[in-house]
Design a protein around this motif. Structure first.
Motif, short mmCIF file in Angstrom:
data_model
loop_
_atom_site.label_atom_id
_atom_site.label_comp_id
_atom_site.label_asym_id
_atom_site.label_seq_id
_atom_site.Cartn_x
_atom_site.Cartn_y
_atom_site.Cartn_z
N ILE A 273 6.30 -29.56 -8.80
CA ILE A 273 5.21 -30.42 -8.00
C ILE A 273 4.73 -29.49 -6.88
N PHE A 274 3.46 -29.94 -6.92
CA PHE A 274 2.46 -29.19 -5.95
C PHE A 274 2.64 -30.46 -4.74
N LEU A 275 2.97 -30.05 -3.45
CA LEU A 275 2.78 -31.14 -2.52
C LEU A 275 1.64 -30.53 -1.51
N ALA A 276 0.78 -31.61 -1.47
CA ALA A 276 -0.40 -31.38 -0.67
C ALA A 276 -0.22 -32.47 0.46
N CYS A 277 -0.96 -32.16 1.67
CA CYS A 277 -0.63 -32.68 2.81
C CYS A 277 -1.77 -32.22 3.91
N PRO A 278 -2.36 -33.35 4.53
CA PRO A 278 -3.44 -33.16 5.32
C PRO A 278 -2.79 -32.07 6.48
N TYR A 279 -3.60 -31.23 6.88
CA TYR A 279 -3.13 -30.02 7.75
C TYR A 279 -3.83 -30.06 9.20
N SER A 280 -5.27 -29.39 9.27
CA SER A 280 -5.88 -29.15 10.23
C SER A 280 -6.25 -30.38 10.95
#
Length: 118
Positions: A4-11
């Motif tokens: 799994i590639f986990l994406a998350c909002p960051y900036s």
């Protein structure tokens, strides 16, 4: 084992929001690992390194990470997006969704699949 590639909002303009996103992403990554699956958590890896990029704005930092993200996306089989407020505005997440969809791979929101990792 799922990869799994986990994406998350960051900036975010507010550094406390960025830090909270980092913390929440780590918690989700831990849940995935505890469930016996492999995860690459981009925010978990990049946040500490981003603190060392002195004098660079978020757009410049994002450009530095794009080829690194691509390398890890190639190795993963699915994308899970931690759908915190602002996730749908993230250009990085949009790029990641497009990559996985173009390969016919599963793309999910954490709020929809979190029960699979208990």
């Amino acid at each position: 084992m799922r990869k799994i590639f986990l994406a998350c909002p960051y900036s975010h303009a507010d550094a406390s929001v960025t830090l909270e996103r980092f913390i929440q992403c780590n918690k989700v990554a831990a849940s995935i690992i505890e469930s016996g699956h492999g995860v690459f958590s981009q925010v978990s890896m990049s946040h500490p390194i981003n603190l060392a990029f002195e004098g660079k704005d978020s757009a410049t930092i994002g450009k530095l990470w794009a080829p690194v993200d691509a390398l890890f996306m190639e190795m993963m089989e699915e994308l899970i997006i931690l759908d915190l407020p602002g996730w749908d505005l993230s250009s990085g997440i949009k790029r990641e969704i497009e990559f996985f969809k173009n390969r016919g791979q599963k793309v999910s929101l954490w709020s929809e699949v979190s029960g699979e990792f208990n």
